[in-house]
Design a protein around this motif. Sequence first.
Motif, PDB file in Angstrom:
ATOM      1  N   ARG A 291      -5.554   9.968  -1.232  1.00 21.22           N
ATOM      2  CA  ARG A 291      -6.208  10.941  -2.117  1.00 21.22           C
ATOM      3  C   ARG A 291      -5.188  11.597  -3.043  1.00 21.22           C
ATOM      4  N   TYR A 292      -3.985  11.821  -2.542  1.00 21.33           N
ATOM      5  CA  TYR A 292      -2.933  12.431  -3.354  1.00 21.33           C
ATOM      6  C   TYR A 292      -2.581  11.525  -4.536  1.00 21.33           C
ATOM      7  N   ALA A 293      -2.410  10.230  -4.253  1.00 19.31           N
ATOM      8  CA  ALA A 293      -2.091   9.287  -5.333  1.00 19.31           C
ATOM      9  C   ALA A 293      -3.199   9.265  -6.381  1.00 19.31           C
ATOM     10  N   GLU A 294      -4.447   9.301  -5.907  1.00 18.89           N
ATOM     11  CA  GLU A 294      -5.580   9.280  -6.836  1.00 18.89           C
ATOM     12  C   GLU A 294      -5.643  10.575  -7.647  1.00 18.89           C
TER      13      GLU A 294
ATOM     14  N   ARG B 121       1.629  23.967   6.256  1.00 17.62           N
ATOM     15  CA  ARG B 121       3.047  23.839   5.940  1.00 17.62           C
ATOM     16  C   ARG B 121       3.457  22.372   5.797  1.00 17.62           C
ATOM     17  N   SER B 122       2.473  21.480   5.701  1.00 15.38           N
ATOM     18  CA  SER B 122       2.765  20.057   5.665  1.00 15.38           C
ATOM     19  C   SER B 122       2.203  19.342   4.440  1.00 15.38           C
ATOM     20  N   SER B 123       1.509  20.060   3.574  1.00 15.75           N
ATOM     21  CA  SER B 123       0.931  19.406   2.400  1.00 15.75           C
ATOM     22  C   SER B 123       1.999  19.186   1.340  1.00 15.75           C
ATOM     23  N   LEU B 124       1.723  18.232   0.459  1.00 10.37           N
ATOM     24  CA  LEU B 124       2.624  17.932  -0.644  1.00 10.37           C
ATOM     25  C   LEU B 124       2.295  18.812  -1.846  1.00 10.37           C
ATOM     26  N   PRO B 125       3.205  18.920  -2.814  1.00 11.30           N
ATOM     27  CA  PRO B 125       2.995  19.843  -3.941  1.00 11.30           C
ATOM     28  C   PRO B 125       1.691  19.577  -4.693  1.00 11.30           C
TER      29      PRO B 125
ATOM     30  N   THR C 109       0.841  -1.185   0.000  1.00 10.23           N
ATOM     31  CA  THR C 109       0.000   0.000   0.000  1.00 10.23           C
ATOM     32  C   THR C 109       0.880   1.240   0.000  1.00 10.23           C
ATOM     33  N   VAL C 110       0.292   2.379  -0.340  1.00 12.26           N
ATOM     34  CA  VAL C 110       1.036   3.638  -0.245  1.00 12.26           C
ATOM     35  C   VAL C 110       1.031   4.102   1.208  1.00 12.26           C
ATOM     36  N   GLY C 111       2.027   4.913   1.578  1.00 15.79           N
ATOM     37  CA  GLY C 111       2.074   5.485   2.923  1.00 15.79           C
ATOM     38  C   GLY C 111       2.173   4.449   4.023  1.00 15.79           C
ATOM     39  N   SER C 112       2.920   3.378   3.785  1.00 14.07           N
ATOM     40  CA  SER C 112       2.949   2.270   4.745  1.00 14.07           C
ATOM     41  C   SER C 112       3.499   2.693   6.104  1.00 14.07           C
ATOM     42  N   ALA C 113       4.505   3.569   6.132  1.00 16.57           N
ATOM     43  CA  ALA C 113       5.072   3.990   7.415  1.00 16.57           C
ATOM     44  C   ALA C 113       4.031   4.716   8.259  1.00 16.57           C
ATOM     45  N   TRP C 114       3.237   5.573   7.643  1.00 19.42           N
ATOM     46  CA  TRP C 114       2.212   6.303   8.386  1.00 19.42           C
ATOM     47  C   TRP C 114       1.123   5.368   8.892  1.00 19.42           C
ATOM     48  N   ARG C 115       0.856   4.302   8.194  1.00 14.85           N
ATOM     49  CA  ARG C 115      -0.170   3.357   8.636  1.00 14.85           C
ATOM     50  C   ARG C 115       0.249   2.612   9.898  1.00 14.85           C
ATOM     51  N   ARG C 116       1.528   2.366  10.073  1.00 16.72           N
ATOM     52  CA  ARG C 116       1.959   1.568  11.222  1.00 16.72           C
ATOM     53  C   ARG C 116       2.425   2.421  12.407  1.00 16.72           C
TER      54      ARG C 116
ATOM     55  N   GLN D 103      -5.901  10.701   9.200  1.00 17.63           N
ATOM     56  CA  GLN D 103      -6.207  11.651   8.136  1.00 17.63           C
ATOM     57  C   GLN D 103      -5.000  11.887   7.222  1.00 17.63           C
ATOM     58  N   VAL D 104      -3.782  11.727   7.752  1.00 17.57           N
ATOM     59  CA  VAL D 104      -2.601  11.788   6.890  1.00 17.57           C
ATOM     60  C   VAL D 104      -2.621  10.620   5.901  1.00 17.57           C
ATOM     61  N   VAL D 105      -2.964   9.430   6.392  1.00 26.99           N
ATOM     62  CA  VAL D 105      -3.052   8.262   5.516  1.00 26.99           C
ATOM     63  C   VAL D 105      -4.096   8.501   4.425  1.00 26.99           C
ATOM     64  N   ALA D 106      -5.271   9.008   4.814  1.00 27.81           N
ATOM     65  CA  ALA D 106      -6.323   9.289   3.831  1.00 27.81           C
ATOM     66  C   ALA D 106      -5.857  10.328   2.819  1.00 27.81           C
ATOM     67  N   TYR D 107      -5.108  11.321   3.286  1.00 27.24           N
ATOM     68  CA  TYR D 107      -4.579  12.353   2.387  1.00 27.24           C
ATOM     69  C   TYR D 107      -3.614  11.748   1.368  1.00 27.24           C
TER      70      TYR D 107
END
Length: 376
Positions: A82-85, A55-59, A35-42, A75-79
């Motif tokens: 959503r970013y990948a999509e 100041r934390s969003s991606l480009p 999955t994407v964002g695996s570190a944030w999930r765990r 919510q970071v994981v959900a973001y």
Amino acid sequence: MEDVIVIGAGPAGLALGACLKGEGLAPLILEREDTVGSAWRRHYRRLALHTDKKRSSLPGLPFPEEAPRYVPRTQVVAYLERYAEAFGLHPRLDAEVARAEPMETGWHVTLTTGESLATRALVFATGVSETPHFATWPGLDSFPGPVIHSRAYRAPGDLPGERVLVVGFGNSGGELALDLSEAGRKVDIAVRSPVNLLPKELFGRPIGNWEVLQRIFPYRVADAITAPILRWKMGDYARLGLRKSDKGPIAQVREDGRIPLIDIGTLDLIRRGRIKVRPGLSRIEGALVTFDDDTSAQYDAILLATGYEVDLRPILGAMPDVLDETGRPVASGEQLAPGLWFCSYHTVPNGQLREISRQAPEISRAVAAYLSARTA
């Protein structure tokens, strides 16, 4: 042959994917997890960003307006999903890289399955929190209770017993000591090195927003300017058993790679006696832990908040001009070998996500220019 391969589908890999697509390239993103964002999930459940959402969003995609100022882990994981999509990113999952070797036309990448891939450019984006650092002490093997790294911790129920020793006073250690104490555990925290503490906010503004001083002044001057304000705000925490670093918080990051603790309530519990500060560990005999000041106490569990290591030598081999003696890239954001870049492998004062949002566009432009020059 691929134009560019990105290794990792966490925040850095996704940001690179979006920015490389913006340069007209078709990046192949390889992710060893499913999955994407695996570190944030765990990460542990109570974790939230210590930097504000603006100041934390991606480009190219801000956090939703309805998100709180300090976005929680879920919510970071959900973001990230959503970013990948939003940018049409489809990382190849369960694709772990075993080796990457230079060749005349670019890079040869071998997966752990034995599959080979060729690419003209290669960008590492595997992050700084992939490999836990396990400290050790004489007698650790004799400890009868659980000894786990913070990477394996999710909630207080993961650790049985009443008395818990947290080792390490970075942001994870401070927050996990808080988490355990609020759950009713008796918590000691072992702090070996001098520290810097920062408030989460200063005069109503997130502490990260004060980076303007770093742009105006040399970092040691910025530290000197803010020192009286921080003393006023944080108090004399040396009285609590914490040794204040001789360096300011920005110098500590720049020179030692150590992030100051952004206090979210731990210091208050230390003042109230609910968390006890101990010095570094000396030895362990069964459940009895002895510290550097020769005091001792018994514990039911030990939680190691001892940080992470970055070692890319298993993939790249020994590359003295690219990797340092520990295997960490000598620099991030710039080309270190023909067709080779690394994104956000060094700690920064104002958060890794903000650094990713700065480096990803720069790397992407450099990759596009490099590939264009080679085909001209």
